[in-house]
Structures are given as C-alpha cells and as structure tokens.
Design a protein around this motif. Sequence first.
Motif, PDB file in Angstrom:
ATOM      1  N   UNK A  46       7.377  -0.365  -0.350  1.00  0.00           N
ATOM      2  CA  UNK A  46       6.710  -1.317  -1.236  1.00  0.00           C
ATOM      3  C   UNK A  46       6.844  -2.732  -0.678  1.00  0.00           C
ATOM      4  N   UNK A  47       5.732  -3.469  -0.709  1.00  0.00           N
ATOM      5  CA  UNK A  47       5.735  -4.848  -0.226  1.00  0.00           C
ATOM      6  C   UNK A  47       6.208  -5.836  -1.281  1.00  0.00           C
ATOM      7  N   UNK A  48       5.812  -5.638  -2.509  1.00  0.00           N
ATOM      8  CA  UNK A  48       6.170  -6.531  -3.613  1.00  0.00           C
ATOM      9  C   UNK A  48       6.715  -5.672  -4.748  1.00  0.00           C
ATOM     10  N   UNK A  49       8.024  -5.764  -5.014  1.00  0.00           N
ATOM     11  CA  UNK A  49       8.623  -4.921  -6.053  1.00  0.00           C
ATOM     12  C   UNK A  49       7.986  -5.087  -7.432  1.00  0.00           C
ATOM     13  N   UNK A  50       7.390  -6.247  -7.693  1.00  0.00           N
ATOM     14  CA  UNK A  50       6.747  -6.459  -8.996  1.00  0.00           C
ATOM     15  C   UNK A  50       5.474  -5.625  -9.172  1.00  0.00           C
ATOM     16  N   UNK A  51       4.817  -5.282  -8.064  1.00  0.00           N
ATOM     17  CA  UNK A  51       3.572  -4.523  -8.159  1.00  0.00           C
ATOM     18  C   UNK A  51       3.763  -3.035  -7.868  1.00  0.00           C
ATOM     19  N   UNK A  52       4.745  -2.674  -7.042  1.00  0.00           N
ATOM     20  CA  UNK A  52       4.948  -1.274  -6.679  1.00  0.00           C
ATOM     21  C   UNK A  52       3.910  -0.739  -5.710  1.00  0.00           C
ATOM     22  N   UNK A  53       3.241  -1.630  -4.997  1.00  0.00           N
ATOM     23  CA  UNK A  53       2.174  -1.256  -4.064  1.00  0.00           C
ATOM     24  C   UNK A  53       2.727  -1.177  -2.643  1.00  0.00           C
ATOM     25  N   UNK A  54       2.284  -0.193  -1.886  1.00  0.00           N
ATOM     26  CA  UNK A  54       2.695  -0.046  -0.485  1.00  0.00           C
ATOM     27  C   UNK A  54       2.361  -1.320   0.285  1.00  0.00           C
ATOM     28  N   UNK A  55       3.270  -1.757   1.131  1.00  0.00           N
ATOM     29  CA  UNK A  55       3.141  -2.998   1.904  1.00  0.00           C
ATOM     30  C   UNK A  55       1.930  -2.960   2.837  1.00  0.00           C
ATOM     31  N   UNK A  56       1.327  -4.122   3.021  1.00  0.00           N
ATOM     32  CA  UNK A  56       0.162  -4.250   3.897  1.00  0.00           C
ATOM     33  C   UNK A  56       0.439  -3.830   5.330  1.00  0.00           C
ATOM     34  N   UNK A  57       1.627  -4.080   5.822  1.00  0.00           N
ATOM     35  CA  UNK A  57       1.975  -3.673   7.183  1.00  0.00           C
ATOM     36  C   UNK A  57       1.969  -2.167   7.355  1.00  0.00           C
ATOM     37  N   UNK A  58       2.357  -1.453   6.318  1.00  0.00           N
ATOM     38  CA  UNK A  58       2.313   0.013   6.354  1.00  0.00           C
ATOM     39  C   UNK A  58       0.855   0.474   6.383  1.00  0.00           C
ATOM     40  N   UNK A  59       0.007  -0.185   5.616  1.00  0.00           N
ATOM     41  CA  UNK A  59      -1.422   0.159   5.593  1.00  0.00           C
ATOM     42  C   UNK A  59      -2.032  -0.074   6.983  1.00  0.00           C
ATOM     43  N   UNK A  60      -1.716  -1.193   7.593  1.00  0.00           N
ATOM     44  CA  UNK A  60      -2.227  -1.483   8.938  1.00  0.00           C
ATOM     45  C   UNK A  60      -1.750  -0.439   9.934  1.00  0.00           C
ATOM     46  N   UNK A  61      -0.481  -0.091   9.872  1.00  0.00           N
ATOM     47  CA  UNK A  61       0.070   0.928  10.773  1.00  0.00           C
ATOM     48  C   UNK A  61      -0.617   2.267  10.548  1.00  0.00           C
ATOM     49  N   UNK A  62      -0.855   2.621   9.294  1.00  0.00           N
ATOM     50  CA  UNK A  62      -1.534   3.868   8.953  1.00  0.00           C
ATOM     51  C   UNK A  62      -2.937   3.898   9.564  1.00  0.00           C
ATOM     52  N   UNK A  63      -3.678   2.807   9.414  1.00  0.00           N
ATOM     53  CA  UNK A  63      -5.039   2.739   9.952  1.00  0.00           C
ATOM     54  C   UNK A  63      -5.051   2.761  11.481  1.00  0.00           C
ATOM     55  N   UNK A  64      -4.115   2.090  12.099  1.00  0.00           N
ATOM     56  CA  UNK A  64      -4.024   2.083  13.553  1.00  0.00           C
ATOM     57  C   UNK A  64      -3.702   3.486  14.072  1.00  0.00           C
ATOM     58  N   UNK A  65      -2.762   4.133  13.420  1.00  0.00           N
ATOM     59  CA  UNK A  65      -2.343   5.457  13.895  1.00  0.00           C
ATOM     60  C   UNK A  65      -3.431   6.510  13.702  1.00  0.00           C
ATOM     61  N   UNK A  66      -4.089   6.509  12.535  1.00  0.00           N
ATOM     62  CA  UNK A  66      -5.156   7.484  12.330  1.00  0.00           C
ATOM     63  C   UNK A  66      -6.304   7.225  13.304  1.00  0.00           C
ATOM     64  N   UNK A  67      -6.503   5.955  13.684  1.00  0.00           N
ATOM     65  CA  UNK A  67      -7.513   5.642  14.687  1.00  0.00           C
ATOM     66  C   UNK A  67      -7.202   6.274  16.021  1.00  0.00           C
ATOM     67  N   UNK A  68      -5.943   6.212  16.426  1.00  0.00           N
ATOM     68  CA  UNK A  68      -5.534   6.867  17.674  1.00  0.00           C
ATOM     69  C   UNK A  68      -5.748   8.374  17.622  1.00  0.00           C
ATOM     70  N   UNK A  69      -5.429   8.974  16.480  1.00  0.00           N
ATOM     71  CA  UNK A  69      -5.671  10.417  16.327  1.00  0.00           C
ATOM     72  C   UNK A  69      -7.156  10.738  16.477  1.00  0.00           C
ATOM     73  N   UNK A  70      -8.009   9.886  15.910  1.00  0.00           N
ATOM     74  CA  UNK A  70      -9.460  10.105  16.017  1.00  0.00           C
ATOM     75  C   UNK A  70      -9.920  10.033  17.473  1.00  0.00           C
ATOM     76  N   UNK A  71      -9.314   9.159  18.248  1.00  0.00           N
ATOM     77  CA  UNK A  71      -9.653   9.079  19.675  1.00  0.00           C
ATOM     78  C   UNK A  71      -9.269  10.380  20.370  1.00  0.00           C
ATOM     79  N   UNK A  72      -8.067  10.883  20.105  1.00  0.00           N
ATOM     80  CA  UNK A  72      -7.642  12.138  20.733  1.00  0.00           C
ATOM     81  C   UNK A  72      -8.528  13.301  20.313  1.00  0.00           C
TER      82      UNK A  72
END
Length: 153
Positions: A46-72
């Motif tokens: 979580x990025x902000x404990x008040x919201x309980x939402x997954x941190x933006x850096x995790x979202x960016x990492x998720x998108x980057x990694x799934x992109x690499x999988x799509x290339x493979x």
Amino acid sequence: MDVPAIAPLLPQLASGAAHTHALGFTYESLDGDRVRIRVPWREDLVGDPDTGVIAGGVVTTLLDHVGGLAVWVSLDNFKPLATLDLRVDYMRAARPRTDLIAEARCYRLTRSIAFVRAWAFEDAPDDPVAAAQSAYILTTARPERRPKPETGE
C-alpha cells in the motif's frame, strides 16, 4: 492462433525474478497474444495507509513486467531485453484492498525493438487504473572481448 512454445514458462517468468517474487506477482493467463499477471493486494504494498490502495510504483512495475512477458510471447522465445521507454498514464484511483491485474500485448516487433501496450485494472481492461505504452530493446549476449596480445613492435 497456436499456443506459443514459451507458454509453459510464463508462470515462472511472471514470478521467478527476485523482485516479482517479493511483490507476489502471479501468472493469470494467455489469450492469443495477450498475457495477464496479477499482484495480490497486501498491506505492505500500500502506498497510502489512509486509502489502502496499492502503491503507484508497484503498478508501474506490474505494467513493465507484463510488457516484457508480452514481448517474449511475441518472440515465442526467452531472450534478454531491457525497457527502453515506459510511459504510464494513471487514469483513476485503484479500489482499496483489491488485487490488480495487468494485461499486455506486443503490437509491433522489429529486429531490435518491441512495442507494447498494457493496462492495469481490477475487473476488466476497459476500466483501467493505468495504461502503459512501452518499448523494449532486444539485446543479445556478446562474446567477451579479450585483449589482443602485444606484438612487441
């Protein structure tokens, strides 16, 4: 479309790296040329404990990694690659205490560059939390260069 030969490796490729394992990434599915992975919601992501939402850096990492999988998937081979460019547009706040799914598709492949589009969402890709446009450079291992022997001249 035939199932790519790399398909059986996708679960390991989705979570096998140290950072993807630590973040809890898991393989979801392959539908044609679209690959999906998931990051389960966890308190420590979580990025902000008040919201309980997954941190933006995790979202960016998720998108980057799934992109690499799509290339493979597009290459139907595991080859070294590196992120050359990654643009992430955050479209709305994610839902609190909810897993995120990412889907990606490699839409153009050249000899040295792969171009990918990806989305992060909770339920459906047509309601994205974030969208990414990325480019990956396809690298090749080069043999080690040995110094030339001195000729004594």
